[in-house]
Design an enzyme around this catalytic site. Sequence first.
Site, PDB file in Angstrom:
ATOM      1  N   GLY A 195      -4.087   5.156   3.253  1.00  0.00           N
ATOM      2  CA  GLY A 195      -3.408   4.246   3.995  1.00  0.00           C
ATOM      3  C   GLY A 195      -2.629   3.105   3.204  1.00  0.00           C
ATOM      4  CG  ASP A 196      -0.422   0.016   0.053  1.00  0.00           C
ATOM      5  OD1 ASP A 196      -1.589   0.012  -0.304  1.00  0.00           O
ATOM      6  OD2 ASP A 196       0.839  -0.009  -0.013  1.00  0.00           O
ATOM      7  CE  LYS A 214      -2.390   1.545  -2.885  1.00  0.00           C
ATOM      8  NZ  LYS A 214      -2.854   0.985  -2.694  1.00  0.00           N
TER       9      LYS A 214
HETATM   10  P1  NDP Z   1       1.856  -1.822   6.845  1.00  0.00           P
HETATM   11  O1  NDP Z   1       2.782  -0.103   6.419  1.00  0.00           O
HETATM   12  O2  NDP Z   1       0.851  -1.559   8.299  1.00  0.00           O
HETATM   13  O3  NDP Z   1       2.865  -3.124   7.336  1.00  0.00           O
HETATM   14  C1  NDP Z   1       3.240  -3.153   5.608  1.00  0.00           C
HETATM   15  C2  NDP Z   1       3.783  -4.556   7.060  1.00  0.00           C
HETATM   16  O4  NDP Z   1       4.566  -5.825   5.795  1.00  0.00           O
HETATM   17  C3  NDP Z   1       5.074  -4.684   7.760  1.00  0.00           C
HETATM   18  O5  NDP Z   1       5.190  -6.155   8.650  1.00  0.00           O
HETATM   19  C4  NDP Z   1       5.829  -4.381   6.858  1.00  0.00           C
HETATM   20  O6  NDP Z   1       7.310  -4.971   7.890  1.00  0.00           O
HETATM   21  C5  NDP Z   1       5.574  -5.588   5.463  1.00  0.00           C
HETATM   22  N1  NDP Z   1       6.455  -5.429   4.921  1.00  0.00           N
HETATM   23  C6  NDP Z   1       6.621  -4.283   3.654  1.00  0.00           C
HETATM   24  N2  NDP Z   1       7.073  -4.735   2.386  1.00  0.00           N
HETATM   25  C7  NDP Z   1       8.192  -5.659   2.798  1.00  0.00           C
HETATM   26  C8  NDP Z   1       8.535  -6.671   2.348  1.00  0.00           C
HETATM   27  N3  NDP Z   1       8.639  -5.976   0.654  1.00  0.00           N
HETATM   28  N4  NDP Z   1       9.414  -7.533   1.985  1.00  0.00           N
HETATM   29  C9  NDP Z   1       8.844  -7.957   3.650  1.00  0.00           C
HETATM   30  N5  NDP Z   1       7.582  -7.877   4.135  1.00  0.00           N
HETATM   31  C10 NDP Z   1       7.286  -6.053   3.635  1.00  0.00           C
HETATM   32  O7  NDP Z   1       1.424  -1.755   5.427  1.00  0.00           O
HETATM   33  P2  NDP Z   1      -0.367  -2.693   4.982  1.00  0.00           P
HETATM   34  O8  NDP Z   1      -0.506  -3.882   6.585  1.00  0.00           O
HETATM   35  O9  NDP Z   1      -1.064  -1.337   4.902  1.00  0.00           O
HETATM   36  O10 NDP Z   1      -0.817  -2.930   4.127  1.00  0.00           O
HETATM   37  C11 NDP Z   1      -0.169  -4.435   4.055  1.00  0.00           C
HETATM   38  C12 NDP Z   1      -0.416  -4.599   2.405  1.00  0.00           C
HETATM   39  O11 NDP Z   1      -1.960  -5.026   2.296  1.00  0.00           O
HETATM   40  C13 NDP Z   1       0.164  -3.745   0.907  1.00  0.00           C
HETATM   41  O12 NDP Z   1      -0.108  -4.677   0.342  1.00  0.00           O
HETATM   42  C14 NDP Z   1      -1.572  -3.134   1.019  1.00  0.00           C
HETATM   43  O13 NDP Z   1      -0.907  -2.271  -0.408  1.00  0.00           O
HETATM   44  C15 NDP Z   1      -2.326  -4.078   1.355  1.00  0.00           C
HETATM   45  N6  NDP Z   1      -3.536  -3.905   1.539  1.00  0.00           N
HETATM   46  C16 NDP Z   1      -2.666  -2.494   2.718  1.00  0.00           C
HETATM   47  C17 NDP Z   1      -5.131  -1.887   3.098  1.00  0.00           C
HETATM   48  C18 NDP Z   1      -4.729  -0.692   4.154  1.00  0.00           C
HETATM   49  O14 NDP Z   1      -5.897  -0.372   4.173  1.00  0.00           O
HETATM   50  N7  NDP Z   1      -4.216  -0.287   4.352  1.00  0.00           N
HETATM   51  C19 NDP Z   1      -5.476  -2.142   2.611  1.00  0.00           C
HETATM   52  C20 NDP Z   1      -5.728  -3.236   1.032  1.00  0.00           C
HETATM   53  C21 NDP Z   1      -4.336  -3.575   0.506  1.00  0.00           C
HETATM   54  P3  NDP Z   1       8.638  -4.151   7.581  1.00  0.00           P
HETATM   55  O15 NDP Z   1       8.275  -2.892   8.893  1.00  0.00           O
HETATM   56  O16 NDP Z   1       9.646  -4.888   8.410  1.00  0.00           O
HETATM   57  O17 NDP Z   1       8.771  -3.464   6.257  1.00  0.00           O
HETATM   58  O1  2IT Z   2      -5.146  -0.898  -1.622  1.00  0.00           O
HETATM   59  C1  2IT Z   2      -6.146  -0.411  -0.542  1.00  0.00           C
HETATM   60  O2  2IT Z   2      -6.622  -0.578  -1.008  1.00  0.00           O
HETATM   61  C2  2IT Z   2      -5.476   0.552   0.021  1.00  0.00           C
HETATM   62  N1  2IT Z   2      -4.806   0.993   0.033  1.00  0.00           N
HETATM   63  C3  2IT Z   2      -6.709   0.880   0.493  1.00  0.00           C
HETATM   64  C4  2IT Z   2      -7.217   2.134   0.450  1.00  0.00           C
HETATM   65  C5  2IT Z   2      -7.891   3.453  -0.057  1.00  0.00           C
HETATM   66  O3  2IT Z   2      -8.563   4.795  -0.312  1.00  0.00           O
HETATM   67  O4  2IT Z   2      -8.549   3.332   1.341  1.00  0.00           O
END
Ligand code: NDP
Ligand code: 2IT
Length: 443
Positions: free
Chosen positions: A163-164, A124
């Site tokens: 991404g994340d 990560k």
């Molecule tokens: P995005 O940046 O697309 O969206 C994040 C969302 O969560 C936004 O609505 C944001 O609100 C909110 N958020 C972020 N930080 C906080 C906080 N500290 N308190 C409250 N709300 C918060 O990220 P993703 O959708 O990609 O990721 C969301 C979660 O999923 C994370 O935990 C990530 O690690 C996990 N994840 C992502 C994957 C992926 O493929 N993208 C895969 C597996 C897991 P705001 O805009 O106001 O910050």
């Molecule tokens: O938390 C996760 O699994 C991710 N943010 C996606 C990682 C990836 O390499 O697609």
Amino acid sequence: MLLEEVLHDIKEKDAEQKEFIQAVEEVFGSLEVLDKRHPEYAKNGIYQRIIEPERIIIFRIPWLDDKGEVQVNRGYRVQFNSALGPYKGGLRFHESVNLGIIKFLAFEQIFKNALTGLMMGGAKGGSDFNPKGKSDNEIMRFCQSFMSELYRHIGPHLDIPAGDIGVGAREIGYLFGQYKRLQNEFSGALTGKGINYGGSLVRKEATGYGLIYFMERYLQDYNLSLKDKKIIISGSGNVALYALQKASSMGAKVIAMSDSDGYIYDENGIDFDTIRTIKEIDRKRIKEYANTVNSALYHPVTKDIWKIKCDIALPCATQNEIDADGAKALLANGVIAVGEGANMPCNKEAVSIFMENGILYAPGKASNAGGVAVSGLEMSQDAIFKPSSFDEVDSQLKKIMENIYENIKVRAQEYGKDGDLLAGANIEGFIKVADAMLAQGIV
Ligand code: NDP
Ligand code: 2IT
């Protein structure tokens, strides 16, 4: 060294990395039964080795803002474990990012990636850069500076970021452009790329869709389904949006979503196209939804979302967003299932409350593995320069999520933890990685 000794040591050594310690405690908490049957793990130092990253890279990211002023952020890449394949895991751009957070995410990623059955190690990275309010040009300059250091540490057979939080298609595009330029090579060193330059169809949707496929399969075992269920999804980013789309298409009603400022509630169900336009295209705050849709209400306290009555809660925002109070509120309102779309969104107390009260609980390292699974498929496509169709990738994603469910369910049963998917996921993921480490010697 014994399991508890290793845990004790790391708590002292990395005391300030609280999210990392939390993640290690959660995994190790499931391993006592495994340890008894597999003394070779302790004997070969697997517990000590598995919690120590193979490599950590920390670097300076200088960039010029639109006023011409110098800004400096800190960049990280934690290459945690390569027993199963090249390092793989996302990049997070958020002001809260520090080493402890990146280490927890990379540690989770090791076991999550193992569960997918694909050839991926765990990593990560990210930065304490805050993308909110930055212009496109600032984002581009930041990404280029970030990659100007990172490019020497990644590659299609070495480490493949994606991404994340705060890193989506736009950022991956800028990062990829700079990687290609510096490396003088077009290769799949990043996933989540645009469809017309090596990206995979369904990668954008994969984490959210995968979560819903997982939950539907899980509910089926209890003669339940998503149809007609009232769902709360926290967050409104990549994971949350596509969980909403898939859940709605299966007849569920998503009645609330949030961002870090507050939540929206709409008893008629949140409309996917409207919220996607507001969040993904216009990059506005979730409050806009309530200004656009008459039946929707806005409430300015994010955490209160868990006080809304629902059947299913899907935390899809960030770590530790459901604590004991949130879990108790959900329980009092009759929640039947909780599925983690985010990484470690339920803290330890919340997970205990769900388990002790018979709530179906899907741990993130299993239920949100769909994103990285399709990243793995994107790596295969890039390796043979041949893209797959949407339906092909989607059906593979569904199959992978259902397999993960079956495998962790069976592992839990095998170790006397019937119905405990957290134990099943931790044991299943750990065995895969530990056995590969044993086979590869003390490295
Ligand atoms: P995005 O940046 O697309 O969206 C994040 C969302 O969560 C936004 O609505 C944001 O609100 C909110 N958020 C972020 N930080 C906080 C906080 N500290 N308190 C409250 N709300 C918060 O990220 P993703 O959708 O990609 O990721 C969301 C979660 O999923 C994370 O935990 C990530 O690690 C996990 N994840 C992502 C994957 C992926 O493929 N993208 C895969 C597996 C897991 P705001 O805009 O106001 O910050
Ligand atoms: O938390 C996760 O699994 C991710 N943010 C996606 C990682 C990836 O390499 O697609």
